[in-house]
Every structure is written in C-alpha cells, then in structure tokens.
Enzyme design. Structure first.
Site, PDB file in Angstrom:
ATOM      1  N   LEU A  42       0.863  -1.174   0.000  1.00  0.00           N
ATOM      2  CA  LEU A  42       0.000   0.000   0.000  1.00  0.00           C
ATOM      3  C   LEU A  42       0.905   1.231   0.000  1.00  0.00           C
ATOM      4  O   LEU A  42       2.009   1.202   0.552  1.00  0.00           O
ATOM      5  CB  LEU A  42      -0.888   0.040   1.249  1.00  0.00           C
ATOM      6  CG  LEU A  42      -1.970  -1.032   1.397  1.00  0.00           C
ATOM      7  CD1 LEU A  42      -2.695  -0.848   2.730  1.00  0.00           C
ATOM      8  CD2 LEU A  42      -2.961  -0.990   0.244  1.00  0.00           C
ATOM      9  N   ASP A  43       0.426   2.318  -0.617  1.00  0.00           N
ATOM     10  CA  ASP A  43       1.180   3.562  -0.577  1.00  0.00           C
ATOM     11  C   ASP A  43       1.362   4.023   0.867  1.00  0.00           C
ATOM     12  O   ASP A  43       0.560   3.694   1.751  1.00  0.00           O
ATOM     13  CB  ASP A  43       0.456   4.659  -1.360  1.00  0.00           C
ATOM     14  CG  ASP A  43       0.397   4.360  -2.857  1.00  0.00           C
ATOM     15  OD1 ASP A  43       1.234   3.579  -3.332  1.00  0.00           O
ATOM     16  OD2 ASP A  43      -0.491   4.924  -3.526  1.00  0.00           O
ATOM     17  N   LYS A  44       2.383   4.821   1.106  1.00  0.00           N
ATOM     18  CA  LYS A  44       2.697   5.283   2.453  1.00  0.00           C
ATOM     19  C   LYS A  44       1.503   5.957   3.114  1.00  0.00           C
ATOM     20  O   LYS A  44       1.206   5.709   4.289  1.00  0.00           O
ATOM     21  CB  LYS A  44       3.889   6.243   2.410  1.00  0.00           C
ATOM     22  CG  LYS A  44       4.308   6.765   3.778  1.00  0.00           C
ATOM     23  CD  LYS A  44       5.535   7.665   3.677  1.00  0.00           C
ATOM     24  CE  LYS A  44       5.963   8.167   5.051  1.00  0.00           C
ATOM     25  NZ  LYS A  44       7.165   9.030   4.981  1.00  0.00           N
ATOM     26  N   THR A  87      -1.663   5.589   2.469  1.00  0.00           N
ATOM     27  CA  THR A  87      -2.880   4.770   2.423  1.00  0.00           C
ATOM     28  C   THR A  87      -2.864   3.816   3.598  1.00  0.00           C
ATOM     29  O   THR A  87      -1.846   3.193   3.886  1.00  0.00           O
ATOM     30  CB  THR A  87      -2.961   3.976   1.100  1.00  0.00           C
ATOM     31  OG1 THR A  87      -2.994   4.887   0.002  1.00  0.00           O
ATOM     32  CG2 THR A  87      -4.207   3.099   1.056  1.00  0.00           C
ATOM     33  N   ARG A  98      -5.478   6.085  -7.230  1.00  0.00           N
ATOM     34  CA  ARG A  98      -5.257   7.534  -7.181  1.00  0.00           C
ATOM     35  C   ARG A  98      -5.219   8.147  -8.573  1.00  0.00           C
ATOM     36  O   ARG A  98      -5.889   9.150  -8.840  1.00  0.00           O
ATOM     37  CB  ARG A  98      -3.957   7.822  -6.433  1.00  0.00           C
ATOM     38  CG  ARG A  98      -3.974   7.354  -4.979  1.00  0.00           C
ATOM     39  CD  ARG A  98      -2.581   7.305  -4.375  1.00  0.00           C
ATOM     40  NE  ARG A  98      -1.967   8.622  -4.361  1.00  0.00           N
ATOM     41  CZ  ARG A  98      -0.689   8.834  -4.064  1.00  0.00           C
ATOM     42  NH1 ARG A  98       0.113   7.795  -3.775  1.00  0.00           N
ATOM     43  NH2 ARG A  98      -0.203  10.049  -4.061  1.00  0.00           N
TER      44      ARG A  98
END
Length: 329
Positions: A146-148, A150, A254
């Site tokens: 997961l993105d930082k 998120t 996103r």
C-alpha cells in the site's frame, strides 16, 4: 527448503529426456521455487553425475542429481524495530496487518540507513517469528504493498512457499481487495469501471499517468468504483466511494480517479487541494487532511497452505471518520 533439509538424490527418468534441469527440479521439489533452484545451482549445491551444471542444461535421462545443501541468502538490509503493529491475523504461514497511514511498507533500494527505519518491515521483523525471503534484502515477507499515505489491510508471508502461493493468487487476480475513498466533487454516475493503462509520468517522475505515448504504452489497469454517499457541506461537494481493483499498479486508484476529474481528498500529488476552504460564511477555518483519504478496508483470498477461504475487514481509522464529520457528513 529449510536449512535442516536433508541431502537428496534424484534420478532422471528416461521419459524426461530433453527437459531443462531447472524446470525438471521445480517439478520434483514442489516447495522450492524456480528462483531457489537456480540459486542452488549457482551456489554449486546441485551436482549432475558429479559435475556442476548450468540451469539450462538439457537432460538426457538417467542422470543422478544430488542436492548437497540449501541456499545461502544474503543478509537482510532491513532490521527489527520495536514499532507498534496492528496484527489482525497470524498463523505459522501468514499474517494480516492493518497498516496505518504515514508508514511505508518497506524502504526503497536507494535509501540510506535513516530511510530504512520506521517501515512496516522493520516492525514485522521485531513482531513476527520469521518472514519469507522471496522479496529480497529490503522486502522480507512483502507480497503486495500500500502507498505510504494509504491505510488498511496488507497480507504478509512468513515462508517462501506461502509467499509463492500468494503471489500466484495475485497474478491470477483471485485476491479481492476493497477500498474506501473520498473524492472531490459529485461523480455524475453512480458506478463505473476505469480500464486505462498506467505508466510513469515522463516529466513528473513521482507520478503515474494514464496519458501514454507510443514508445511507453503502459501496463493494463482496471478499477471499479461505486458511489456509496454524496456529501455537501461548508467545504463543498464530495463523493464517498467503494473501490475494487483487478490489477495492482503503482498509484492505480489515485491516478484513475484523478483521470475522471475527481482526485482523492488529500492527494495533492494528483490534483487535490492542500486545504479546503469554507464558503458562504458557514465555515470557520480551512479543513485539511494530512494523508490521502484512501483505506484498504477488506481483503479476501485463499490461505496459501490450507486453501481455506479467508476474509478480513477494517473500518475507517479515526482520522478519516473525524474528517467526514468536519466536512459535514
């Protein structure tokens, strides 16, 4: 293969004449990946009729193959840190983590020691007893990310076999992931699918883009979304979405939602404002979110060893619920 694995001797049947050595060994050793087999050969831990072979060696049938040891892995560049970790589920093969926003899943390869701190991998190495080594020196146990900024559910593999089986499920698109996102504005339709390839933005390298060139066609990406609530208040209009993805490209949700003209709230990289100003004199101060309003709320998959179906859910974290209250939900 574990470090306690015994030395094995195999004989190649005559009917397997013509097969590649590494492919044949993978078929004989179901718990060992092709990468591990090739590493065994490179480290001279496999002998064919007493000689060290190449992975691409073509078998003639009748060869005696001896496995003399196990793979020697390079030392991890990641290290254990005593960081709070929300472990939702754990057994001998896997763990499911509820990752907070602001925590990177793992360090980047170009980071120095300072950049290798504070990640989910650091916390995992402290909290869990063993992680798979398939992901390499910086990413032990990491099957997906997961993105930082998120939050939400991440599956972690504790053994190489579990890692490989989970990766196969992701590759076959059998893992079902559901996200909750809040976007700017009201989307005209109640649901939809975005099928648009994604590539690295050639100008702003931190971004991904759906605007592709013939020289860089991008990677296929499919996102499904459905409006669960329309919100209107002192700070404008917003749409709360339930999002599902068939693929797992970098920044996929996103960049896809931004391509519709509805960036995720808080996602300044893809066009969302840093602050939301009230209008009509009804608000007192700007509203802001120090993260993206994107949360991996549910995940379904098959246990990589027992094959039993597993499903996990996590509600919105407190900061996102508070932000919804602030904007008038």
């Amino acid at each position: 293969m574990s470090n306690s694995a015994p030395i094995q001797t195999l004989t190649v049947p005559l009917e397997d004449k013509g097969r590649r050595l590494d492919q044949w060994l993978v078929a004989q050793l179901p718990e060992v990946s092709r990468v591990r087999v090739q590493q065994l050969i490179e480290q001279k831990k496999i002998l064919v009729n007493g000689n060290t072979p190449k992975p691409s060696m073509k078998l003639r049938g009748g060869e005696a193959i001896v496995i003399t040891g196990t793979v020697e892995l390079p030392p991890l560049k990641a290290f254990a840190e005593d960081i709070p970790l929300d472990v939702i589920y754990e057994d001998e093969s896997i763990a499911v983590i509820n990752k907070p926003a602001g925590m990177s899943v793992h360090a980047g390869s170009g980071k120095g020691e300072a950049g290798n701190r504070g990640t989910m991998v650091n916390a995992l190495l402290h909290r869990l007893n063993g992680l798979s080594q398939v992901g390499g020196e910086l990413r032990p146990g990491i099957v997906h990310r997961l993105d930082k900024e998120t939050s939400g559910l991440v599956i972690v593999a504790k053994s190489d076999l579990a890692h490989r089986k989970l990766a196969e499920q992701f590759a076959r698109r059998e893992v079902k992931k559901t996200y909750i996102a809040l976007v700017q504005g009201w989307i005209k339709t109640s649901k939809g699918t975005i099928n648009a390839a994604i590539s690295r933005d050639p100008i702003r390298r931190a971004r991904m883009t759906t605007r592709l060139s013939q020289s860089k066609p991008g990677r296929n990406a499919v996102t499904h979304w459905q409006v669960t609530k329309q919100i209107e208040g002192a700070y404008g209009k917003f749409s709360l979405l339930e999002v599902g993805i068939e693929t797992g490209r970098t920044h996929q949700i996103r960049v896809h939602l931004s391509s519709l003209g509805h960036p995720i709230v808080g996602d300044t990289l893809y066009g969302a404002p840093g602050q939301l100003l009230s209008y009509g004199g009804t608000g007192s101060k700007p509203a802001s979110l120090e993260r993206n309003f994107l949360h991996a709320s549910a995940i379904q998959f098959q246990h990589p060893i027992s094959n039993r179906p597993l499903a996990f859910q996590q509600p919105l974290p407190d900061e996102l619920r508070e932000f919804l209250r602030q904007i008038g939900d």
